[in-house]
Design an enzyme around this catalytic site. Structure first.
Site, mmCIF file in Angstrom:
data_model
loop_
_atom_site.group_PDB
_atom_site.id
_atom_site.type_symbol
_atom_site.label_atom_id
_atom_site.label_comp_id
_atom_site.label_asym_id
_atom_site.label_seq_id
_atom_site.Cartn_x
_atom_site.Cartn_y
_atom_site.Cartn_z
ATOM 1 N N THR A 237 3.947 3.849 6.619
ATOM 2 C CA THR A 237 4.508 4.045 5.283
ATOM 3 C C THR A 237 3.764 3.145 4.310
ATOM 4 O O THR A 237 3.318 2.057 4.658
ATOM 5 C CB THR A 237 6.019 3.743 5.244
ATOM 6 N N ILE A 313 0.798 -1.347 2.311
ATOM 7 C CA ILE A 313 1.050 -0.643 3.562
ATOM 8 C C ILE A 313 2.159 -1.368 4.306
ATOM 9 O O ILE A 313 2.148 -2.591 4.435
ATOM 10 C CB ILE A 313 -0.212 -0.599 4.455
ATOM 11 N N GLU A 314 3.132 -0.593 4.795
ATOM 12 C CA GLU A 314 4.217 -1.148 5.608
ATOM 13 C C GLU A 314 4.351 -0.299 6.876
ATOM 14 O O GLU A 314 5.076 0.701 6.900
ATOM 15 C CB GLU A 314 5.541 -1.145 4.827
ATOM 16 N N ASN A 315 3.625 -0.662 7.916
ATOM 17 C CA ASN A 315 3.759 0.052 9.186
ATOM 18 C C ASN A 315 5.140 -0.205 9.774
ATOM 19 O O ASN A 315 5.736 -1.256 9.554
ATOM 20 C CB ASN A 315 2.672 -0.389 10.170
#
Length: 599
Positions: A237, A313-315
């Site tokens: 995400t 970015i937020e994995n």
């Protein structure tokens, strides 16, 4: 300095079992076998990364990371390593430069016809996916078959920004994250969160980032994190300031060109991309997803107010480390291609945003009155369970893919704005503020001799400080301001900072008290709250009598104030203070914020 505690063997065994248990009791996984696994090299490959060598389970130490990257750079004409600063514990913060044209200086890269992409990992050192993905990508560019990526863009890669937090490694770092086996710590050695520091610049890491941005002038900034919280199907995400920001044309470019191509690349490789996700009820997404308006203390919103295209970015922490790293690789590879392909359109967007009129700047946003719309949400089935331990209800994730329609709640409605003055003046004695402005990259005029200037100042009439520190500082819980003009003699070294410059909006955000990220609200002017001179009662009584006798208007105002303000009339201290403020003995600088506005 390291603090060590001696634990009995039985406690160590218990802790070890708890680590295993934490991984075992995580929500069940959806099966994944993405095409991006083909990026992993054979164990016999000379340039295999430590991540790949561990079967995607581990991430190397700072020393191992930099040794591997140093060896890679020495074996390539297209890579160079620069130190951009030292951490609080004295570790070099390293940056890798990749250029097919061998443009390695800031002058060459900032003026190159190719775009320049800056991506960083480990700002929260436990969230380290970007480091291992970047190592693989640089390997494939310099030693593999992807050198053509450097035809699209030049690259700046910071593998570990929070180097001290990275070395506070443990198997007990983030209990809700699936790998790597050992993780670094979220904050730096001073327990400060780097991704809350972009405006106040208190950490070595973010001060270094500001210098890099000013010197190299990148065209895209990517900050790589790992999120936590509720479960869902998305593994990668990411977001940017889509609405309610300071760079609308850049936002349009990101949504028109960048996002569709990156999303498709991720899907083609077996990943599920999604927007930044924050459950409205902090548990699941039944009540909607919130698109927060982050203030410029955060990386991507700091980029937005600087008119620097920026991505967060937020994995997803519940997805396996290997899956997250491979998704990050695909993201970065496509980002290079997309920026290179649509660079002229990006340049036009940046130019348009930099040339916006600056009559007023929004300093606070709030939620819309109603949700913007509904979004199709790729969720995970869950149920509410009542705890036998606490009696509280909690969400139990079941590991089954579902599709939901949930409200999209946007926080992009302007709540407060301030007019933009021609310039701000900062007295030389507030050198800490002046130094921070220089680090941000502001143009300024420095007085060489004393000068009297007529300016507008804000004075704090009422205030309340927070009871708890935030990032080591006591912020204002509430305050009221009064504004008035006065002439002030400024000493040599004082500065005038004009708002008509590329970073004009950021200047307003830092200088205006109403802004949630102003130097005022961060507590840099707390010393003005202390009153340092007083008047004794035995002086006040005869002086007040004399003042009332000689000044009929003062007497009228005093009587009116007593009639309209009951608390004032009952408080001898308030009455004395009010009369004291009418005398020339009163401290004229008390509670006056020492930032002058020139109109």
């Amino acid at each position: 300095m390291k603090f060590k505690k001696a634990f009995p063997l039985n406690l160590l065994l218990i802790f070890s079992s708890l680590q295993i248990l934490a991984q075992e009791i995580m929500p069940p996984l959806l099966p994944w076998d993405g095409k991006s696994k083909e990026l992993l090299v054979e164990k016999s490959n000379k340039w295999i990364t430590p991540f790949e060598l561990s079967d995607g389970l581990e991430s190397p130490t700072y020393k191992e990371t930099m040794a591997w990257i140093d060896k890679l750079a020495k074996n390539s004409d297209y890579l160079e390593i620069n130190s951009i600063g030292l951490s609080e514990q004295g570790r070099p913060i390293q940056m890798v430069i990749a250029s097919k044209d061998q443009d390695f200086t800031s002058e060459e890269l900032s003026t190159s016809k190719k775009p320049l992409i800056l991506f960083q990992a480990g700002i929260h050192a436990g969230e380290i996916d970007g480091k291992d993905a970047g190592m693989m990508l640089l390997r494939d560019i310099s030693q593999g078959d992807k050198l053509d990526l450097l035809e699209y863009a030049n690259l700046l890669f910071i593998p570990i920004l929070n180097t001290d937090g990275h070395e506070r490694r443990s198997e007990y770092g983030r209990v809700n994250q699936r790998g790597p086996k050992e993780m670094g710590w979220r904050t730096n050695a001073l327990n400060l969160n780097l991704n809350r520091d972009y405006t106040k610049l208190e950490t070595a890491g973010i001060s270094a980032m500001a210098r890099v941005i000013n010197s190299y002038d990148p065209d895209l900034y990517i900050d790589i994190h790992v999120t936590d919280g509720a479960d869902y199907q998305y593994d990668i995400t990411y977001g940017y300031v889509a609405t309610g920001g300071y760079s609308p044309q850049i936002s349009s470019w990101l949504s028109t060109y960048f996002q569709p191509e990156v999303d498709q690349a991720l899907k083609d490789q077996g990943h599920i991309p999604g927007p930044l996700l924050f459950a409205a009820n902090n548990e699941d997404f039944t009540e909607g997803n919130i698109a927060f308006s982050f203030s410029p203390r955060f990386s991507h919103t700091y980029g937005d107010i600087r008119h620097l295209p920026s991505i967060l970015i937020e994995n997803h922490s519940l997805k396996p480390f290997e899956q997250r790293v491979l998704g990050t690789y695909i993201f970065l590879e496509q980002a290079i291609k997309s920026v290179g392909t649509h660079f002229s359109e990006l340049q036009s967007a940046v130019k348009a945003d930099k040339n916006q009129e600056k009559e007023a700047v929004i300093v606070k946003y709030q939620f819309r009155d109603t949700p913007a719309d509904s979004m199709e949400f790729l969720g995970i089935a869950s149920k509410k369970v009542t705890s036998k331990i606490t009696g509280n209800e909690y969400v139990d994730w079941e590991g089954k893919a579902i599709t939901q329609l949930v409200p999209s709640i946007l926080m992009d409605k302007p709540a407060a704005s301030v007019p933009v003055p021609k310039a701000y003046w900062i007295p030389v004695e507030w050198s800490e503020i002046i130094d921070k402005l220089k680090t941000h990259g502001f143009e300024m005029d420095i007085l060489k001799e004393a000068k009297e200037v007529n300016m507008e100042f804000s004075t704090i009439s009422e205030y309340k400080l927070s009871n708890q520190p935030y990032e080591g500082r006591f912020r204002f819980q509430s305050f009221e301001l009064e504004k008035e003009n006065s002439k002030v003699m400024l000493n040599p070294g004082s500065v005038r900072v004009k708002t008509d410059q590329p970073l004009g909006e950021l200047l307003v955000i830092l200088m205006e008290p109403e802004s949630v990220d102003s130097f005022f609200q961060w507590g840099y002017f707390h010393s003005i709250l202390s009153q340092t001179e007083y008047m004794e009662t035995y002086i006040m009584e005869p002086m007040i009598a004399k003042m009332l006798y000689e000044d009929a208007d003062l007497k009228t105002r005093f009587e009116a104030k007593k009639k309209t303000e009951a608390n004032f009339a009952k408080s001898p201290r308030a009455i004395y203070q009010w009369f004291y403020a009418q005398t020339p003995y009163y401290d004229q600088n008390w509670k006056v914020i020492p930032v002058g506005r020139e109109w």
